[in-house]
Write a protein that holds these residues in place. Structure first.
Motif, PDB file in Angstrom:
ATOM      1  N   GLU A 157       0.830  -1.198   0.000  1.00  0.00           N
ATOM      2  CA  GLU A 157       0.000   0.000   0.000  1.00  0.00           C
ATOM      3  C   GLU A 157       0.867   1.252   0.000  1.00  0.00           C
ATOM      4  OE1 GLU A 157      -2.712  -0.406   3.275  1.00  0.00           O
ATOM      5  OE2 GLU A 157      -4.018  -1.765   2.138  1.00  0.00           O
ATOM      6  N   LEU A 158       0.347   2.296  -0.619  1.00  0.00           N
ATOM      7  CA  LEU A 158       1.129   3.506  -0.828  1.00  0.00           C
ATOM      8  C   LEU A 158       1.618   4.103   0.491  1.00  0.00           C
ATOM      9  CD1 LEU A 158       1.929   4.868  -3.471  1.00  0.00           C
ATOM     10  CD2 LEU A 158       0.063   6.487  -3.127  1.00  0.00           C
ATOM     11  N   HIS A 159       0.743   4.169   1.469  1.00  0.00           N
ATOM     12  CA  HIS A 159       1.154   4.760   2.742  1.00  0.00           C
ATOM     13  C   HIS A 159       2.190   3.900   3.452  1.00  0.00           C
ATOM     14  CE1 HIS A 159      -1.094   2.059   5.511  1.00  0.00           C
ATOM     15  NE2 HIS A 159      -1.893   1.925   4.470  1.00  0.00           N
ATOM     16  N   GLU A 160       2.154   2.580   3.216  1.00  0.00           N
ATOM     17  CA  GLU A 160       3.120   1.698   3.861  1.00  0.00           C
ATOM     18  C   GLU A 160       4.514   1.887   3.285  1.00  0.00           C
ATOM     19  OE1 GLU A 160       4.888  -1.007   6.355  1.00  0.00           O
ATOM     20  OE2 GLU A 160       3.003   0.097   6.520  1.00  0.00           O
ATOM     21  N   ARG A 161       4.616   2.239   2.020  1.00  0.00           N
ATOM     22  CA  ARG A 161       5.926   2.505   1.418  1.00  0.00           C
ATOM     23  C   ARG A 161       6.607   3.664   2.156  1.00  0.00           C
ATOM     24  NH1 ARG A 161       6.012   0.073  -3.958  1.00  0.00           N
ATOM     25  NH2 ARG A 161       3.969  -0.858  -4.361  1.00  0.00           N
ATOM     26  N   ALA A 162       5.845   4.733   2.385  1.00  0.00           N
ATOM     27  CA  ALA A 162       6.390   5.872   3.126  1.00  0.00           C
ATOM     28  C   ALA A 162       6.647   5.498   4.584  1.00  0.00           C
ATOM     29  CB  ALA A 162       5.429   7.052   3.041  1.00  0.00           C
ATOM     30  N   ASN A 163       5.756   4.687   5.166  1.00  0.00           N
ATOM     31  CA  ASN A 163       5.946   4.279   6.559  1.00  0.00           C
ATOM     32  C   ASN A 163       7.240   3.505   6.747  1.00  0.00           C
ATOM     33  OD1 ASN A 163       3.551   5.442   7.360  1.00  0.00           O
ATOM     34  ND2 ASN A 163       2.370   3.541   7.315  1.00  0.00           N
ATOM     35  N   GLU A 170      -6.536  -0.202  -2.604  1.00  0.00           N
ATOM     36  CA  GLU A 170      -6.375  -0.581  -1.209  1.00  0.00           C
ATOM     37  C   GLU A 170      -7.735  -0.723  -0.533  1.00  0.00           C
ATOM     38  OE1 GLU A 170      -3.761   2.154   0.769  1.00  0.00           O
ATOM     39  OE2 GLU A 170      -2.373   2.233  -0.929  1.00  0.00           O
ATOM     40  N   GLU A 171      -7.833  -1.670   0.382  1.00  0.00           N
ATOM     41  CA  GLU A 171      -9.063  -1.851   1.142  1.00  0.00           C
ATOM     42  C   GLU A 171      -9.262  -0.672   2.091  1.00  0.00           C
ATOM     43  OE1 GLU A 171      -9.268  -5.583   3.113  1.00  0.00           O
ATOM     44  OE2 GLU A 171      -8.840  -6.768   1.312  1.00  0.00           O
ATOM     45  N   ASP A 172     -10.489  -0.182   2.157  1.00  0.00           N
ATOM     46  CA  ASP A 172     -10.847   0.906   3.068  1.00  0.00           C
ATOM     47  C   ASP A 172      -9.962   2.137   2.882  1.00  0.00           C
ATOM     48  OD1 ASP A 172     -12.837  -0.695   4.263  1.00  0.00           O
ATOM     49  OD2 ASP A 172     -11.375  -1.593   5.617  1.00  0.00           O
TER      50      ASP A 172
END
Length: 256
Positions: A77-83, A143-145
């Motif tokens: 997921e896109l936000h996980e890459r940054a995380n 992505e889900e939700d």
């Protein structure tokens, strides 16, 4: 909890003049193929170049820790890459992608457009810059939700106004790295450089360090698609990014 875009890049670590950790992000993956050429997919080419880049850094800059957002054909997921970059307190984030023109563009136009470009976070969302931003940010729709994760609609022009309300604290360093990458492509790697560009890319906005997104070529161009599937040319592209990263690291650490 939804990600608040206005604060995602405002958490600034104390600036230190070293480059000890780099996160290399192979764009797309898994159910997200990215752009598609006549016979190849962005996700596969991006992964090959990302792994080659990491290999060069490990071999020639052993003091740098290399972290990948993915090493296989997985959907991240896109936000996980940054995380991944933020939680590892990375000093640099490099995202590898391949570009494409829409399929409704004429063959003559598709054959004429080719080359590399490197993006940094910015609010200059016009023309092709905005098309790239919409395409890359629309990954969140898989992505889900996603509505609960992002206060953002990648298809709405109004959403991009948020990006212009604050400036990335790392823009100058991001531009410095991006410029070195494009110089390497043009003068050493034998690639056509389309320059350094700015766009509102969510994956760059959410990273708390200098960050770039590298479009290594156009899969919509038949000749360039063939080249991007050539292992030796993938190596040339990866080595160009490596040399730019090496020189950027030397510049930053000379400030000590």
């Amino acid at each position: 909890m939804a990600i608040t875009l206005l604060t995602s890049s405002s958490t600034i670590r104390k600036s230190e003049f070293h480059v000890r950790t780099v996160v290399i992000d192979a764009g797309h993956g898994g159910k997200d193929s990215g752009t598609v050429g006549s016979y190849s997919m962005e996700k596969d080419i991006a992964l090959k170049v990302a792994m080659k880049l990491g290999g060069y850094i490990k071999e020639f800059l052993p003091d740098v820790k290399v972290i990948y957002t993915r090493t296989t054909d997985d959907f991240v997921e896109l936000h996980e890459r940054a995380n991944i970059a933020n939680k590892n307190e990375a000093d640099v984030f490099i995202s590898i992608h391949a570009n494409s023109l829409p399929r409704d563009i004429s063959d003559a136009r598709r054959n004429a457009v080719y080359g590399t470009e490197t993006y940094v976070m910015g609010a200059q969302n016009s023309g092709r810059n905005f098309e790239v931003a919409k395409r890359e940010n629309s990954v969140i729709l898989m992505e889900e939700d996603y509505e609960k994760t992002y206060d953002f609609d990648p298809k709405s022009p109004e959403s991009y106004i948020l990006f212009s309300l604050t400036q990335s604290a790392f823009q100058d360093k991001s531009i410095a790295l991006a410029t070195k990458i494009q110089d390497q492509f043009k003068h050493r790697a034998g690639r056509r450089s389309l320059g350094v560009k700015q766009s509102s890319l969510l994956v760059l906005w959410s990273t708390a360090m200098p960050s770039v997104l590298v479009e290594i070529g156009y899969l919509s161009n038949p000749k360039e698609e063939r080249e991007l599937n050539d292992g030796s040319i993938q190596g040339n592209i990866a080595s160009g990014i490596f040399r730019a990263f090496r020189d950027y690291k030397a510049d930053i650490e000379s400030l000590n």
